[in-house]
Design a protein around this motif. Sequence first.
Motif, short mmCIF file in Angstrom:
data_model
loop_
_atom_site.label_atom_id
_atom_site.label_comp_id
_atom_site.label_asym_id
_atom_site.label_seq_id
_atom_site.Cartn_x
_atom_site.Cartn_y
_atom_site.Cartn_z
N VAL A 254 0.77 -1.28 -0.05
CA VAL A 254 -0.11 0.07 0.02
C VAL A 254 0.98 1.32 -0.05
O VAL A 254 1.89 1.40 0.65
CB VAL A 254 -1.02 0.07 1.02
CG1 VAL A 254 -2.05 -1.06 1.09
CG2 VAL A 254 -0.18 -0.11 2.53
N ARG A 255 0.31 2.36 -0.63
CA ARG A 255 1.05 3.63 -0.57
C ARG A 255 0.12 4.48 0.09
O ARG A 255 -0.93 4.63 -0.09
CB ARG A 255 1.36 4.10 -2.12
CG ARG A 255 1.69 5.37 -2.30
CD ARG A 255 1.94 6.08 -3.82
NE ARG A 255 0.57 6.39 -4.24
CZ ARG A 255 0.18 5.51 -5.45
NH1 ARG A 255 0.66 4.79 -6.02
NH2 ARG A 255 -1.14 6.10 -5.80
N ARG A 256 0.59 5.47 0.73
CA ARG A 256 0.10 6.42 1.65
C ARG A 256 -0.25 7.75 0.90
O ARG A 256 0.63 8.22 0.28
CB ARG A 256 0.49 6.79 2.81
CG ARG A 256 -0.24 7.77 3.87
CD ARG A 256 0.52 7.87 5.31
NE ARG A 256 1.74 8.21 5.25
CZ ARG A 256 2.34 9.53 5.29
NH1 ARG A 256 1.44 10.39 5.23
NH2 ARG A 256 3.59 9.72 5.28
N GLU A 257 -1.52 8.14 0.64
CA GLU A 257 -1.95 9.40 0.21
C GLU A 257 -2.69 10.04 1.14
O GLU A 257 -3.92 9.91 1.26
CB GLU A 257 -2.87 9.13 -1.26
CG GLU A 257 -2.06 8.34 -2.39
CD GLU A 257 -2.85 8.21 -3.57
OE1 GLU A 257 -4.03 8.90 -3.79
OE2 GLU A 257 -2.28 7.84 -4.51
N GLY A 258 -2.01 11.13 1.95
CA GLY A 258 -2.55 11.75 2.78
C GLY A 258 -2.73 10.89 4.07
O GLY A 258 -2.08 10.28 4.50
N ASP A 259 -4.36 10.66 4.42
CA ASP A 259 -4.56 9.72 5.43
C ASP A 259 -5.02 8.63 4.69
O ASP A 259 -5.59 7.62 5.72
CB ASP A 259 -5.72 10.44 6.43
CG ASP A 259 -5.02 11.70 7.16
OD1 ASP A 259 -4.10 11.81 7.45
OD2 ASP A 259 -5.95 12.74 7.37
N ALA A 260 -5.03 8.22 3.56
CA ALA A 260 -5.56 7.18 3.09
C ALA A 260 -4.64 6.40 2.52
O ALA A 260 -3.39 6.73 2.24
CB ALA A 260 -6.62 7.60 1.87
N TRP A 261 -4.83 5.27 2.28
CA TRP A 261 -3.80 4.00 1.93
C TRP A 261 -4.60 3.51 0.46
O TRP A 261 -5.62 2.96 0.53
CB TRP A 261 -3.82 2.93 2.86
CG TRP A 261 -3.02 3.44 4.02
CD1 TRP A 261 -3.70 3.58 5.28
CD2 TRP A 261 -1.54 3.43 4.08
NE1 TRP A 261 -2.65 4.12 6.17
CE2 TRP A 261 -1.53 3.85 5.56
CE3 TRP A 261 -0.40 3.22 3.44
CZ2 TRP A 261 -0.14 4.10 6.01
CZ3 TRP A 261 0.60 3.54 3.86
CH2 TRP A 261 1.06 3.73 5.28
N ALA B 224 4.65 5.82 7.29
CA ALA B 224 5.36 5.40 5.96
C ALA B 224 4.58 6.01 4.56
O ALA B 224 3.56 6.27 4.70
CB ALA B 224 5.31 3.89 5.98
N HIS B 225 5.46 6.09 3.76
CA HIS B 225 5.05 6.40 2.28
C HIS B 225 4.59 5.22 1.40
O HIS B 225 3.75 5.08 0.69
CB HIS B 225 6.14 7.32 1.52
CG HIS B 225 6.46 8.48 2.17
ND1 HIS B 225 7.44 8.60 3.03
CD2 HIS B 225 5.74 9.62 2.03
CE1 HIS B 225 7.32 9.93 3.57
NE2 HIS B 225 6.41 10.64 3.02
N VAL B 226 5.14 4.03 1.97
CA VAL B 226 4.93 2.87 1.39
C VAL B 226 5.23 1.62 2.16
O VAL B 226 6.34 1.73 3.00
CB VAL B 226 5.85 2.51 -0.12
CG1 VAL B 226 7.02 2.57 0.01
CG2 VAL B 226 5.13 1.39 -0.85
N ILE B 227 4.25 0.51 2.33
CA ILE B 227 4.41 -0.68 3.20
C ILE B 227 4.45 -1.77 2.13
O ILE B 227 3.69 -2.05 1.31
CB ILE B 227 3.47 -0.82 4.18
CG1 ILE B 227 3.29 0.63 5.04
CG2 ILE B 227 3.65 -1.77 5.25
CD1 ILE B 227 2.11 0.57 6.08
#
Length: 721
Positions: free
Chosen positions: A82-89, A440-443
């Motif tokens: 998953v990639r984080r975009e603001g508060d969303a994944w 994280a920016h990416v998990i």
Amino acid sequence: MARRPRVPNSPIPPLGTDTPTTRHITCVLCEAMCGLEVQVRGPEIVSIRGHRDDPLSRGHICPKGVALQDLHTDPDRLRRPVRREGDAWVEIGWDEAIDLAADLLHGVQERHGRDAVATYLGNPNVHSLGALTHGTSVPRTLGSRHVFSATSVDQLPHHVVAWAMYGHQFLLPVPDIDRSRLVVLVGTNPMASNGSLWTVPDFPARLRELHDRGGRLVVLDPRRTETAAVADEHHFVRPGTDATVLLALVHVVLAEGLARPAAYVDGLDALRLLVADFTPEVAERVSGVAAQTIRGLARDVAGGGAAVHGRMGVSTQEFGVLCQWAIQCLMAVTGNLDQPGGTMFTTPAIDLVGRGLVGRGHRGRTTSAVRGLPEFAGELPVSVLAEEMDGEAPAIRALLTIAGNPVSSTPAGSRLSGRIASLEAVVAIDPYVNETTRHAHVILPPTGPLERDHYDLIFHTLAVRNTARFSPALFERPEDARHHWEIARDLTLALLRRRGCRPSVRQRLRLMASPRMSVDLLLRSARTGLSVRRLSRTPGGVDLGPLQPRLPERLRTPDRRVSLTPEVVTDGLALLRSRLPALRRAASSDELLLIGRRHQRDNNSWMHNSTRLTRGRPRHQLLMHPDDLAARGLADGSLVTVTSDVSSVRVDVRASDEVMRGVVSLPHGYGHDRPGVRMGHAVEVPGVSMNDLTDPARVEGVSGNAVLNGIPVVVTPAAGA
């Protein structure tokens, strides 16, 4: 285009209706590595029980073993990147995720230099075969001096002492409890932990066998732990003063002519001078342990067949190295080192030490930028992590976490959380959105423990009996999932491509070989007749027999001798002597000292999403002696504020005489209710993070290990309660 899934991001497979089959696997949730017998029906687990014929664990199982199925089916466990975009994944594909992670980390190094990226490796790495065989390839490729791990909030004093005295950081002797006459445990609780740096599954039965032989268990601890409650003797010891008691034990042995060291042990006369002023009377004044008790215990240990072991309670305090050194000296001078019933070294089928598969250790090749604390074995103390992120030109601009949650596990976690949130890049290899990975920016999530093969490379090296066990994966991994070793392989290769580098033939072979292949090669090359194929066909593995004397051949010191007085250790004595007046004053004051605690159903911060493990009576409260409550006008069950030099928390207090007066106790690993954490059940579990109260400025004097026990605190009624 990537779609927007809810987190968690993978459905649970439907239950099957196949005929049940029985499989044998290893539990990977603590150091005991118990053998389990699992009945499965298709993708469904019908039952989990201890495997009675396992030569090491002998049918033992604790609640965590049964909860393996909860991890497997946990809807909050990430199964795709998953990639984080603001508060969303946002769920993304593996190729995109690996490229994004490599771009983030490489970009920071391009802009700010290689040392600008830090890596933190958490405790679960040692419970994953693929993490052990391949996981370190990523930090090695990054090439940064900023490498941190849970070692420096847990066990670093053990490794420093082993390196200084025995020549290798992993030459860690363990109590041979199966043949002991006397076992002395200091700041360790195997009834809850199943052993720590001492793989001792089925401790309750082994204790009964000790008693059947007429043996005794003695516990020194500021809390009447689960282990202390079943011991023959329990002596309260004031937190942070264990070194004076342990040095006094050595003093008595030498002063009364009870020493009988082996021929390969040097420095007896020098040791006698070093401990001459650490008398039982000095220890009594600061620790609360009676001088008469210390003298009697020293004589009992000198009688032979005795094993002394100290763990978290003595490692994570100001004088942790001195404590571990005193224990090793006590074993060596009494002749209990490397003898049946004493403390011994293992002979594992895959000998990490003997074959040079792990480094011996080194100290001080680099230092931290702010405080100048020395590295050990290539890692800096994690207590400096936050400060290296501070300032207008911080040394650290990006963080890679691998199966770690430093916001929960390291000092002043809330402060560290803020620093991590401000970094240019954060990449996580982790199955959860937890207190740390929420930034994280990416998990990149690896497969679960039931979807991968396992062989314990580390814990066979610390076990009470020599065995070998390989457990094939219980379930096939989903097609769109990747193992830890594959994530490490792909991220390493992606980083090399961005540098315009090609892996060497040797490096490529190492990266491409699966953990199963690596283990098989190591087993076959050891010429023990073992192989993955043979072990896979042997439920419970192979019994290689009891521990055997291994010294001096096992030593990795240049002269194959043990020095009782290595300078790197004994330098810490000056600090202890200078602190004695303050310790004496504190012993007679009304100051409260905070210690941690562990429960059998807990495993650091990562098992609270299991409802099975969090049922029953709450375990999060601050324990406080009834007299200390009364002296402060506090009521049992009330809400209180606990304040240290760095922070404060609000928590329920429970009156308990299991802690000595002047001591309060909070469990480690709680406090999940932070914004952005995606662990649906854990965030509802009450409690606070003990490490929000710990101070990164306080470190163990020699090793730099974090000080997590003996923290001065003030307890007051919570405002508005």
